[in-house]
Enzyme design. Structure first.
Site, PDB file in Angstrom:
ATOM      1  N   ASP A 260      -1.492 -39.050 -11.405  1.00  0.00           N
ATOM      2  CA  ASP A 260      -1.395 -37.833 -11.483  1.00  0.00           C
ATOM      3  C   ASP A 260      -0.522 -37.826 -13.129  1.00  0.00           C
ATOM      4  O   ASP A 260       0.486 -38.727 -13.007  1.00  0.00           O
ATOM      5  CB  ASP A 260      -0.930 -37.000 -10.476  1.00  0.00           C
ATOM      6  CG  ASP A 260      -1.166 -35.457 -10.824  1.00  0.00           C
ATOM      7  OD1 ASP A 260      -1.451 -35.041 -11.813  1.00  0.00           O
ATOM      8  OD2 ASP A 260      -1.119 -34.706  -9.817  1.00  0.00           O
TER       9      ASP A 260
HETATM   10  C1  BGC Z   1      -2.172 -31.830 -11.527  1.00  0.00           C
HETATM   11  C2  BGC Z   1      -3.428 -32.392 -11.552  1.00  0.00           C
HETATM   12  C3  BGC Z   1      -4.176 -32.222 -12.807  1.00  0.00           C
HETATM   13  C4  BGC Z   1      -3.271 -32.693 -13.797  1.00  0.00           C
HETATM   14  C5  BGC Z   1      -3.822 -32.630 -15.366  1.00  0.00           C
HETATM   15  C6  BGC Z   1      -1.414 -32.186 -12.690  1.00  0.00           C
HETATM   16  O1  BGC Z   1      -0.229 -30.978 -13.050  1.00  0.00           O
HETATM   17  O2  BGC Z   1      -1.545 -32.143 -10.352  1.00  0.00           O
HETATM   18  O3  BGC Z   1      -4.325 -32.074 -10.428  1.00  0.00           O
HETATM   19  O4  BGC Z   1      -5.420 -33.015 -12.865  1.00  0.00           O
HETATM   20  O5  BGC Z   1      -1.902 -31.914 -13.887  1.00  0.00           O
HETATM   21  O6  BGC Z   1      -4.150 -31.280 -15.771  1.00  0.00           O
END
Ligand code: BGC
Length: 737
Positions: A260
């Site tokens: 993540d």
């Molecule tokens: C989230 C993810 C997401 C990523 C990119 C993060 O803050 O937890 O679920 O895919 O950002 O947008």
């Protein structure tokens, strides 16, 4: 085909192409593939921060992340975009589908596949290659700010919807990335050591991991995203048990794991625990990984494995073999996609109460309807916020949808409910009042409680008092409290229904469509009734988030403690009535169980029901009373009868044995119960079974490490600035903020 890039030959087997390419890559070529190349001020990171910071979602637009092109190797740039509900990050000309929780509420795998096709087609049409979804984390507490992005509280339902959704995405030639592995169930203490899930092996295997397993085994998902939280003291993206042990070992996952955004905190530990790609930048997998390989603290064979896993999926989907289809400006929404948004919205809408058959409205001789609430007008909540937020090309508000459907012979009047006295007067003058209220959820912040605002509670109570034919429509991402429930004649849960909001709710209210949804989460009478009422369990105290309710998550808890929830898991009314009869359960030699049951529509109109099968295991299993093991959505004309057939797979009859680190079926008596919700199960059939090991695995079992210590390798990597950034993100997520 460039002569010097023979791996572009699509007639060769994927593994051979990968080997040819790998043999030609230098270490720095390889390292360039295993991390994003955003920087602190790159659009991706800023967008990521902004979607947490602004009240209207991301400021974007931009891709979430990308891997640079390597022209000498004929590799083009790879871009990651989108989320559980489609193209996100403020990018326009896309379809705002209903929230994933609404999709789960359809209990309809074929709709989930079509939803995935739309997401896959739109992400591909925007020039990207990897979809950052679906999210299959279990709703452990309804206050979680991202509950709306997920498929509810049950691992089997979530796994089914996920596999179908992934199949749909990947049918469009793009990779899906299922997230967030694992036990990511809150925003409080986000990406800090305080979000440390202390969870035992059996609970992980039976509750928090099966939906991921289904994504891998049934959905053939290309990639997996590891989460922000710690699991038993180790950050999920540096967690050997989760990535090497379970995902790659036990399940034989051939794809890659991406972190993540900013969830990595160590180079050696992440690489050796099984992380294959850092996002959005190379703070740990850029220069520090090169140094670690030189120092032999990470083997070059591990880097080769990362690269092989990434290339394997890129070749599998042909993304290296074709130019991107479009760019961020491409118009990817279509009338078909909008039509699907409307179908999912009405099929996921749950009718929770319908006293005196106030609904459907088409069957009443109405002269006037009062439509009340900001949520029925310009303030309609059609999506949750955060990285999954999608910008709608338009929104049909409930007032517009209802007025349009009612036609010119019915007077439809609207009031935004700001002044309760005005709303009450309008309601008193109408034949029916429909009042819209919601509870907005957002990534980065948990809800302080499951109560609507005091104003909304007062508004509903006042309208219901003024008009005994009051219909309440809820737009929420999970369960909410309803102090006014007794006075409302009818109640509908519409989740966050997407751009077709008003049309879909009019379809259901007037009866042009069945309220075909069933609850994917339990609605408690109050938060105190649920499994995680104690702050030690949620959101944790002093760096321990204790999962000691263990298997008693969602309806399993209410069944185990014999508590009567407000509305049980699986519940939802219909405009017609059904009868289920003739349950037969037959064991196959493989250990699976064939289940058949007859369903009759006993009413006078066509309708939809969901046949749900729950299993009771022998007492020696020490399981909560029942678990969902199968379901089927059935559409039937008035008076019609059909037979449904479900196959319960062996793993659904098993428990995780922590001594053998394996699924086992225990000897004893099993009872299958079938009906229309977790608390309405009129049919049952019992059978005996001998004990056996169950093949739920394709690799060696992974024992959970004993007494895990805090990860020593929690360093700042090459980008000290990112620490600031993660702290900023963490600071936004204090409990109940
Ligand atoms: C989230 C993810 C997401 C990523 C990119 C993060 O803050 O937890 O679920 O895919 O950002 O947008």
């Amino acid at each position: 085909l460039p002569a010097d890039c023979p791996w572009l030959n699509t007639r060769l087997p994927v593994e051979q192409r990968v080997s040819m390419l790998l043999a030609r890559m230098s270490l720095s070529d390889k390292l360039a593939l295993v991390h994003g190349y955003g920087t602190l001020d790159s659009a991706s990171v800023l967008t990521n921060l902004q979607h947490l910071a602004t009240p209207h979602g991301p400021v974007g637009p931009g891709y979430s992340g990308s891997i640079p092109a390597q022209p000498e190797l004929c590799l083009r740039k790879i871009k990651l975009l989108g989320g559980p509900a489609g193209v996100n990050h403020g990018i326009q000309h896309v379809t705002q589908l209903p929230a994933p929780v609404a999709l789960a509420a359809t209990w309809d795998n074929s709709l989930a596949a079509r939803y995935g096709q739309v997401v896959g087609a739109e992400v591909r049409g925007k020039g990207a290659d990897v979809v950052l979804g679906p999210a299959v984390d279990i709703v452990r507490d309804p206050r979680w700010g991202r509950a709306y992005e997920t498929y509810g509280e049950d691992p089997y339902l979530a796994g089914q919807v996920a596999a179908a959704h992934i199949t749909g995405i990947q049918s469009q030639g793009v990779l899906a990335q299922v997230k967030h592995l694992a036990a990511y169930n809150q925003e409080s203490y986000r990406d800090t050591d305080l979000d440390n899930a202390i969870v035992d092996e059996r609970t992980l295997q039976e509750i928090y991991l099966p939906a991921f397993q289904s994504a891998v085994r049934d959905g053939h998902v290309a990639s997996v995203m590891c989460s922000y939280n710690l699991v038993n003291g180790r950050p999920a993206c540096q967690n050997n048990y989760l990535m090497n042990g379970v995902l790659k070992g036990q399940w034989g996952f051939p794809g890659f794991v991406t972190s993540d955004w900013l969830a990595v905190h160590g180079t050696v530990s992440a690489a050796n625990a099984g992380l294959d790609m850092e996002m959005p930048d190379g703070c740990y997998f850029g220069a520090p990984l090169a140094r670690a390989v030189q120092a032999r603290s990470v083997a070059e064979s591990r880097v080769n494995d990362m690269v092989r896993r990434i290339l394997r999926q890129e070749f599998r989907f042909g993304v290296v073999d074709r130019p991107p289809d479009g760019d961020l400006h491409s118009v990817v929404t279509t009338p078909d996609h909008a039509a699907l948004a409307r179908t999912v919205a009405h099929d996921g809408t749950v009718l929770l109460k319908n006293q005196g058959h106030v609904l459907p409205l088409a069957s009443q001789r109405l002269r006037s309807i009062a439509v009340i609430g900001a949520d029925a007008g310009g303030g309609a909540v059609t999506s949750g916020e955060g990285s999954a937020h999608v910008v709608p090309p338009y929104t049909v508000t409930p007032y517009q949808g209802i007025a349009h459907r009612a036609g010119s012979r019915v007077s439809v009047r609207y009031d935004n409910g700001a002044d309760v006295a005005v709303a009450r007067r309008l309601a008193a003058q109408a034949d029916v009042a429909v009042v819209f209220v919601g509870l907005p959820e957002r990534e980065g912040r948990d809800l302080a409680s499951i109560s609507l605002s005091p104003h909304d509670d007062l508004l509903v109570a006042s309208v219901a008092q003024a008009n005994r034919r009051t219909v309440v429509v809820l737009n929420t991402g999970s369960a909410v409290a309803m102090p006014w429930l007794r006075s409302a004649a009818a109640l509908v849960e519409a989740w966050y229904p997407g751009q077709e909001d008003g049309n879909a709710i009019a379809d259901v209210l007037f009866g042009d469509a069945e309220p075909a949804g069933r609850l994917p989460v339990t609605f408690p009478t109050s938060p105190a009734q649920g499994p995680t009422a104690n702050p030690v369990r949620w959101p944790g105290v002093g760096g321990v988030v204790s999962y000691d309710e263990r298997l008693r998550v969602g309806y399993r808890w209410y069944d185990a403690v014999k508590a009567e929830p407000l509305f049980p898991f699986g519940f939802g009314l219909s405009y017609t009535s059904f009868r289920m009869t003739n349950l037969v359960a037959q064991q196959r030699p493989s250990g699976a169980v064939d289940v058949t049951a007859a369903v009759t529509n006993t009413g006078v109109r066509a309708g939809v029901t969901v046949v749900q099968a729950y299993l009771e295991l022998p007492a020696t299993a020490k399981e909560p009373p029942r678990r969902l093991v199968g379901f089927a959505k059935v559409r039937l004309a008035a008076g019609a009868l059909t037979t449904v057939h479900l196959v319960v797979p062996p793993q659904s009859l098993s428990v995780w044995d922590v001594r053998r680190h394996h699924w086992v079926a225990l000897a004893g008596r099993y009872t299958l119960r079938v009906g229309s919700s977790s608390r309405d199960l009129p049919l049952h059939a019992s059978f005996n079974r001998a004990s056996s090991l169950v093949n739920g695995a394709s690799g060696p079992p992974a024992p959970l490490p004993a007494a895990p210590a805090l990860e020593a390798d929690r360093s700042t990597g090459a980008c000290a600035n990112n620490v600031l950034l993660s702290e900023l993100m963490g600071a936004r997520s204090l409990p109940g903020a």
